[in-house]
Design an enzyme around this catalytic site. Structure first.
Site, PDB file in Angstrom:
ATOM      1  N   TYR A  27      -1.658  -0.722  10.601  1.00 48.21           N
ATOM      2  CA  TYR A  27      -1.866  -1.074   9.193  1.00 48.21           C
ATOM      3  C   TYR A  27      -0.592  -0.788   8.397  1.00 48.21           C
ATOM      4  O   TYR A  27      -0.128  -1.632   7.622  1.00 48.21           O
ATOM      5  CB  TYR A  27      -3.049  -0.279   8.624  1.00 48.21           C
ATOM      6  CG  TYR A  27      -3.344  -0.576   7.161  1.00 48.21           C
ATOM      7  CD1 TYR A  27      -3.864  -1.810   6.778  1.00 48.21           C
ATOM      8  CD2 TYR A  27      -3.090   0.377   6.172  1.00 48.21           C
ATOM      9  CE1 TYR A  27      -4.121  -2.084   5.434  1.00 48.21           C
ATOM     10  CE2 TYR A  27      -3.355   0.111   4.832  1.00 48.21           C
ATOM     11  CZ  TYR A  27      -3.868  -1.116   4.471  1.00 48.21           C
ATOM     12  OH  TYR A  27      -4.124  -1.391   3.147  1.00 48.21           O
TER      13      TYR A  27
ATOM     14  N   SER B 284       0.859  -1.186   0.000  1.00 50.58           N
ATOM     15  CA  SER B 284       0.000   0.000   0.000  1.00 50.58           C
ATOM     16  C   SER B 284       0.895   1.237   0.000  1.00 50.58           C
ATOM     17  O   SER B 284       2.075   1.158   0.355  1.00 50.58           O
ATOM     18  CB  SER B 284      -0.863  -0.003   1.274  1.00 50.58           C
ATOM     19  OG  SER B 284      -1.563   1.215   1.406  1.00 50.58           O
TER      20      SER B 284
HETATM   21  N1  LIG Z   1      -8.626  -0.082  -1.405  1.00 52.35           N
HETATM   22  C1  LIG Z   1      -7.521   0.614  -1.171  1.00 52.35           C
HETATM   23  O1  LIG Z   1      -7.551   1.847  -1.142  1.00 52.35           O
HETATM   24  C2  LIG Z   1      -6.206  -0.094  -0.943  1.00 52.35           C
HETATM   25  C3  LIG Z   1      -5.060   0.691  -0.908  1.00 52.35           C
HETATM   26  C4  LIG Z   1      -3.848   0.075  -0.684  1.00 52.35           C
HETATM   27  C5  LIG Z   1      -3.779  -1.280  -0.507  1.00 52.35           C
HETATM   28  N2  LIG Z   1      -4.915  -2.026  -0.534  1.00 52.35           N
HETATM   29  C6  LIG Z   1      -4.793  -3.458  -0.300  1.00 52.35           C
HETATM   30  O2  LIG Z   1      -5.410  -4.152  -1.341  1.00 52.35           O
HETATM   31  C7  LIG Z   1      -5.844  -5.425  -0.887  1.00 52.35           C
HETATM   32  C8  LIG Z   1      -7.285  -5.669  -1.329  1.00 52.35           C
HETATM   33  O3  LIG Z   1      -8.128  -4.772  -0.633  1.00 52.35           O
HETATM   34  P1  LIG Z   1      -9.423  -4.124  -1.265  1.00 52.35           P
HETATM   35  O4  LIG Z   1      -9.209  -2.675  -1.278  1.00 52.35           O
HETATM   36  O5  LIG Z   1      -9.824  -4.800  -2.499  1.00 52.35           O
HETATM   37  O6  LIG Z   1     -10.459  -4.390  -0.061  1.00 52.35           O
HETATM   38  P2  LIG Z   1     -11.757  -5.316   0.044  1.00 52.35           P
HETATM   39  O7  LIG Z   1     -12.749  -4.991  -1.013  1.00 52.35           O
HETATM   40  O8  LIG Z   1     -12.200  -5.192   1.474  1.00 52.35           O
HETATM   41  O9  LIG Z   1     -11.181  -6.764  -0.221  1.00 52.35           O
HETATM   42  C9  LIG Z   1     -10.451  -7.460   0.749  1.00 52.35           C
HETATM   43  C10 LIG Z   1     -10.461  -8.932   0.406  1.00 52.35           C
HETATM   44  O10 LIG Z   1      -9.708  -9.637   1.408  1.00 52.35           O
HETATM   45  C11 LIG Z   1     -10.472 -10.744   1.828  1.00 52.35           C
HETATM   46  N3  LIG Z   1     -10.139 -11.120   3.198  1.00 52.35           N
HETATM   47  C12 LIG Z   1     -10.200 -10.372   4.318  1.00 52.35           C
HETATM   48  N4  LIG Z   1      -9.847 -11.118   5.390  1.00 52.35           N
HETATM   49  C13 LIG Z   1      -9.569 -12.355   4.924  1.00 52.35           C
HETATM   50  C14 LIG Z   1      -9.155 -13.570   5.514  1.00 52.35           C
HETATM   51  N5  LIG Z   1      -8.971 -13.675   6.849  1.00 52.35           N
HETATM   52  N6  LIG Z   1      -8.962 -14.654   4.737  1.00 52.35           N
HETATM   53  C15 LIG Z   1      -9.160 -14.577   3.396  1.00 52.35           C
HETATM   54  N7  LIG Z   1      -9.541 -13.450   2.771  1.00 52.35           N
HETATM   55  C16 LIG Z   1      -9.743 -12.358   3.530  1.00 52.35           C
HETATM   56  C17 LIG Z   1     -11.922 -10.320   1.690  1.00 52.35           C
HETATM   57  O11 LIG Z   1     -12.759 -11.461   1.484  1.00 52.35           O
HETATM   58  P3  LIG Z   1     -13.654 -12.190   2.592  1.00 52.35           P
HETATM   59  O12 LIG Z   1     -14.169 -11.121   3.515  1.00 52.35           O
HETATM   60  O13 LIG Z   1     -14.718 -12.849   1.769  1.00 52.35           O
HETATM   61  O14 LIG Z   1     -12.749 -13.164   3.247  1.00 52.35           O
HETATM   62  C18 LIG Z   1     -11.861  -9.520   0.401  1.00 52.35           C
HETATM   63  O15 LIG Z   1     -11.978 -10.381  -0.708  1.00 52.35           O
HETATM   64  C19 LIG Z   1      -5.629  -5.424   0.624  1.00 52.35           C
HETATM   65  O16 LIG Z   1      -4.439  -6.103   0.949  1.00 52.35           O
HETATM   66  C20 LIG Z   1      -5.496  -3.947   0.942  1.00 52.35           C
HETATM   67  O17 LIG Z   1      -4.742  -3.724   2.119  1.00 52.35           O
HETATM   68  C21 LIG Z   1      -6.115  -1.462  -0.761  1.00 52.35           C
END
Ligand SMILES: NC(=O)c1ccc[n+]([C@@H]2O[C@H](COP(=O)([O-])OP(=O)(O)OC[C@H]3O[C@@H](n4cnc5c(N)ncnc54)[C@H](OP(=O)(O)O)[C@@H]3O)[C@@H](O)[C@H]2O)c1
Length: 248
Positions: free
Chosen positions: A155, A142
């Site tokens: 985080y 991130s």
């Molecule tokens: N969105 C942003 O602005 C942003 C910025 C920087 C980095 N990121 C990173 O990008 C990645 C994806 O995030 P996103 O933004 O797409 O958020 P999101 O829509 O909340 O997706 C997160 C995913 O992780 C899964 N997850 C959470 N806990 C889990 C567990 N214990 N076991 C297996 N799966 C799990 C969730 O699925 P289930 O709940 O179905 O398990 C969901 O599919 C993350 O690592 C996040 O830190 C996001």
């Protein structure tokens, strides 16, 4: 021919946001997806959508904080497809709050999912890549893995750790000449369900404001596809992808 076609991709956190967009992007380019997350209804729906569009996907309900479940995911992928070409460590949570709130359970969860989940998947999947002398690990860090801000301390700590794991893995695989590529991807604000993991109302409201400039998850999915589709002697090691107007 696309360097994505027929590659077997294990993708964690596939049930929403960046993971879901990545699954669709890679499937449309001919990859064979192994989708993992905890919510089965979402995985099933995504599998149906991919198959209806002519793509290939299977899924396995997996909690990445369970070493055993990740080992079962790896075994399932290898059993179904015979190899794993790409691991995308995307699952993550972001329950932010000031340290003074003492949300110790949330610190534990972030460490379990964001750090241990990545390491468990590397432990379960990379050995088969080393044997084949071919593979690609893509880790979602991130901008918070580069910058620290109040409320994002733990985080950020987990995302700094992901960046360190990516770089250490890259160096070790390069020394060992395993031909395994490593890509660390650091998104800025992206529309997804990530803010729903925040329980602190003040923090959540502040971040919702910050996320008004957020870009769609497809942008990150295309970056992941770009890294995979390079020829095997080219490794895209680091990408930071922000909305154009995001400052920090
Ligand atoms: N969105 C942003 O602005 C942003 C910025 C920087 C980095 N990121 C990173 O990008 C990645 C994806 O995030 P996103 O933004 O797409 O958020 P999101 O829509 O909340 O997706 C997160 C995913 O992780 C899964 N997850 C959470 N806990 C889990 C567990 N214990 N076991 C297996 N799966 C799990 C969730 O699925 P289930 O709940 O179905 O398990 C969901 O599919 C993350 O690592 C996040 O830190 C996001």
């Amino acid at each position: 021919m696309s360097n994505i076609k027929n590659k077997v991709v294990v993708l964690t956190g596939a049930s929403s946001g960046i993971g879901e967009a990545t699954a669709k992007e890679l499937a449309s380019k001919g990859a064979k997806l192994v989708l993992a997350a905890r919510r089965e209804d979402r995985l099933k729906k995504l599998q149906d959508e991919i198959q209806t569009s002519g793509g290939q996907a299977i899924y396995k309900v997996t909690d990445v904080s369970s070493r055993q479940q990740i080992e079962e995911l790896a075994a399932y992928a290898l059993n179904e497809f015979g190899k794993i070409d790409v691991l995308v460590n995307n699952a993550g949570i972001m329950p932010q709050a000031f340290l003074a709130e003492n949300k110790v359970d949330e610190w534990d969860k972030m460490i379990d999912v964001n750090i241990k989940g990545v390491l468990y998947a590397i432990a379960a999947i990379v050995p088969s890549m080393r044997e084949r002398k071919s593979g690609h690990v893509i880790n979602l860090s991130s901008v918070a893995g580069h910058n620290i801000y109040p409320g994002g301390t733990v985080y950020s700590g987990t995302k700094f750790a992901v960046k360190a794991i990516s770089e250490g893995l890259r160096q070790e695989e390069a020394i060992s000449a395993t031909n395994i590529r490593v890509t660390n991807i650091s998104p800025g604000a992206v529309n997804s369900e990530l803010l729903e993991t925040i329980t602190d109302p003040t923090m959540k409201a502040g971040l919702k404001e910050f996320y008004q400039v957020a870009i769609d998850a497809d942008g990150i999915a295309r970056a992941i596809a770009f890294a995979i589709e390079q020829p095997s002697d080219i490794a895209i090691n680091e990408m930071i992808i922000r909305p154009t107007v995001q400052v920090g």
